[in-house]
Design a protein around this motif. Structure first.
Motif, PDB file in Angstrom:
ATOM      1  N   LEU A  30       0.990  -1.195  -0.528  1.00  0.00           N
ATOM      2  CA  LEU A  30      -0.512  -0.330   0.129  1.00  0.00           C
ATOM      3  C   LEU A  30       0.561   1.492  -0.030  1.00  0.00           C
ATOM      4  N   GLU A  31       0.738   1.925  -0.791  1.00  0.00           N
ATOM      5  CA  GLU A  31       1.201   3.192  -1.197  1.00  0.00           C
ATOM      6  C   GLU A  31       0.271   4.250   0.428  1.00  0.00           C
ATOM      7  N   ILE A  32       1.113   4.835   0.866  1.00  0.00           N
ATOM      8  CA  ILE A  32       0.560   5.757   1.726  1.00  0.00           C
ATOM      9  C   ILE A  32       1.180   7.747   1.267  1.00  0.00           C
ATOM     10  N   ILE A  33       0.435   8.733   2.656  1.00  0.00           N
ATOM     11  CA  ILE A  33       1.172  10.004   1.995  1.00  0.00           C
ATOM     12  C   ILE A  33       0.807  10.296   3.997  1.00  0.00           C
ATOM     13  N   VAL A  34       1.989  10.978   3.970  1.00  0.00           N
ATOM     14  CA  VAL A  34       2.099  11.648   5.465  1.00  0.00           C
ATOM     15  C   VAL A  34       1.855  12.731   5.068  1.00  0.00           C
ATOM     16  N   GLU A  35       1.239  13.260   6.142  1.00  0.00           N
ATOM     17  CA  GLU A  35       0.973  14.735   6.018  1.00  0.00           C
ATOM     18  C   GLU A  35       1.126  15.130   7.509  1.00  0.00           C
ATOM     19  N   LYS A  36       1.885  16.201   7.733  1.00  0.00           N
ATOM     20  CA  LYS A  36       2.308  16.987   8.931  1.00  0.00           C
ATOM     21  C   LYS A  36       1.266  17.968   8.564  1.00  0.00           C
ATOM     22  N   TYR A  37       0.742  18.690   9.983  1.00  0.00           N
ATOM     23  CA  TYR A  37      -0.168  19.695  10.250  1.00  0.00           C
ATOM     24  C   TYR A  37       0.450  20.661  11.453  1.00  0.00           C
ATOM     25  N   PRO A  38      -0.192  21.954  11.858  1.00  0.00           N
ATOM     26  CA  PRO A  38       0.080  22.443  13.344  1.00  0.00           C
ATOM     27  C   PRO A  38      -0.334  21.613  13.887  1.00  0.00           C
ATOM     28  N   CYS A  39       0.153  21.799  15.318  1.00  0.00           N
ATOM     29  CA  CYS A  39      -0.358  21.175  16.489  1.00  0.00           C
ATOM     30  C   CYS A  39       0.950  19.666  16.225  1.00  0.00           C
ATOM     31  N   ARG A  40       1.783  19.873  16.032  1.00  0.00           N
ATOM     32  CA  ARG A  40       2.096  18.270  16.373  1.00  0.00           C
ATOM     33  C   ARG A  40       1.546  16.943  15.346  1.00  0.00           C
ATOM     34  N   ASN A  41       0.119  17.078  14.285  1.00  0.00           N
ATOM     35  CA  ASN A  41      -0.911  16.318  13.814  1.00  0.00           C
ATOM     36  C   ASN A  41      -0.158  15.245  13.126  1.00  0.00           C
ATOM     37  N   LEU A  42      -1.128  14.578  13.144  1.00  0.00           N
ATOM     38  CA  LEU A  42       0.016  13.894  11.331  1.00  0.00           C
ATOM     39  C   LEU A  42      -1.198  13.159  10.677  1.00  0.00           C
ATOM     40  N   VAL A  43      -1.672  13.423   9.784  1.00  0.00           N
ATOM     41  CA  VAL A  43      -2.533  12.010   9.037  1.00  0.00           C
ATOM     42  C   VAL A  43      -2.245  11.268   8.052  1.00  0.00           C
ATOM     43  N   ILE A  44      -2.600  10.355   7.830  1.00  0.00           N
ATOM     44  CA  ILE A  44      -1.629   8.865   7.174  1.00  0.00           C
ATOM     45  C   ILE A  44      -2.954   8.424   6.033  1.00  0.00           C
ATOM     46  N   THR A  45      -2.693   8.732   4.844  1.00  0.00           N
ATOM     47  CA  THR A  45      -4.192   8.596   3.624  1.00  0.00           C
ATOM     48  C   THR A  45      -2.753   7.496   2.323  1.00  0.00           C
ATOM     49  N   ASP A  46      -4.516   7.023   2.202  1.00  0.00           N
ATOM     50  CA  ASP A  46      -2.864   6.258   0.645  1.00  0.00           C
ATOM     51  C   ASP A  46      -3.218   7.661  -0.248  1.00  0.00           C
ATOM     52  N   ILE A  47      -3.418   6.621  -1.300  1.00  0.00           N
ATOM     53  CA  ILE A  47      -3.065   7.904  -2.585  1.00  0.00           C
ATOM     54  C   ILE A  47      -3.789   8.352  -3.403  1.00  0.00           C
ATOM     55  N   ASN A  48      -5.636   8.006  -2.652  1.00  0.00           N
ATOM     56  CA  ASN A  48      -6.176   8.490  -3.581  1.00  0.00           C
ATOM     57  C   ASN A  48      -6.983   9.618  -1.835  1.00  0.00           C
ATOM     58  N   HIS A  49      -6.465   9.517  -1.603  1.00  0.00           N
ATOM     59  CA  HIS A  49      -6.138  10.535   0.220  1.00  0.00           C
ATOM     60  C   HIS A  49      -7.686   9.888   0.804  1.00  0.00           C
ATOM     61  N   LYS A  50      -8.162   9.213   1.040  1.00  0.00           N
ATOM     62  CA  LYS A  50      -8.787   8.081   1.749  1.00  0.00           C
ATOM     63  C   LYS A  50      -8.093   8.283   3.196  1.00  0.00           C
ATOM     64  N   ILE A  51      -8.431   8.917   4.224  1.00  0.00           N
ATOM     65  CA  ILE A  51      -7.783   9.531   5.073  1.00  0.00           C
ATOM     66  C   ILE A  51      -7.937   7.754   6.267  1.00  0.00           C
ATOM     67  N   LEU A  52      -6.438   7.129   6.663  1.00  0.00           N
ATOM     68  CA  LEU A  52      -6.729   5.663   6.928  1.00  0.00           C
ATOM     69  C   LEU A  52      -6.353   5.628   8.585  1.00  0.00           C
ATOM     70  N   LEU A  53      -5.289   6.858   9.133  1.00  0.00           N
ATOM     71  CA  LEU A  53      -5.246   6.885  10.345  1.00  0.00           C
ATOM     72  C   LEU A  53      -4.177   8.463  10.572  1.00  0.00           C
ATOM     73  N   LYS A  54      -4.752   8.794  12.095  1.00  0.00           N
ATOM     74  CA  LYS A  54      -4.405   9.950  12.758  1.00  0.00           C
ATOM     75  C   LYS A  54      -3.194   9.845  13.454  1.00  0.00           C
ATOM     76  N   VAL A  55      -1.983  10.809  13.949  1.00  0.00           N
ATOM     77  CA  VAL A  55      -2.000  11.293  14.946  1.00  0.00           C
ATOM     78  C   VAL A  55      -1.470  12.092  15.882  1.00  0.00           C
ATOM     79  N   LYS A  56      -2.357  12.371  16.590  1.00  0.00           N
ATOM     80  CA  LYS A  56      -2.375  13.522  17.483  1.00  0.00           C
ATOM     81  C   LYS A  56      -1.672  13.419  19.740  1.00  0.00           C
TER      82      LYS A  56
END
Length: 92
Positions: A30-56
């Motif tokens: 599975l190819e994933i994209i890890v995006e960083k957001y403010p306040c140390r949040n991470l969002v892990i999505t697939d290549i179609n930008h469907k959210i798989l996991l979040k880290v807060k």
């Protein structure tokens, strides 16, 4: 004779396994994209930008704790950074 290119992915070196539960094992790579957001949040999505996991962040007082959430914001696991202490011994 030359090998023909294959459309199939190479076989995995190890069988898939899950640390948390079998529902988190993908049947194929599975190819994933890890995006960083403010306040140390991470969002892990697939290549179609469907959210798989979040880290807060989990606890504001203890800065090294995080919570792993599924796409519906259901907590899966609490994560923390391993802290090691270095003790120095002095000889007289």
């Amino acid at each position: 004779m030359m090998d023909q290119p294959s459309d199939h992915a190479p076989a995995p070196l190890f069988p898939p396994f899950s640390v948390i539960g079998p529902q988190f094992v993908a049947p194929e790579s599975l190819e994933i994209i890890v995006e960083k957001y403010p306040c140390r949040n991470l969002v892990i999505t697939d290549i179609n930008h469907k959210i798989l996991l979040k880290v807060k962040p989990y606890n504001k007082r203890l800065h090294r704790q995080r919570v792993l959430l599924d796409a519906n914001d259901t907590p899966i696991a609490k994560l923390r950074k391993k802290v090691t202490l270095t003790l120095k011994c002095f000889q007289s």
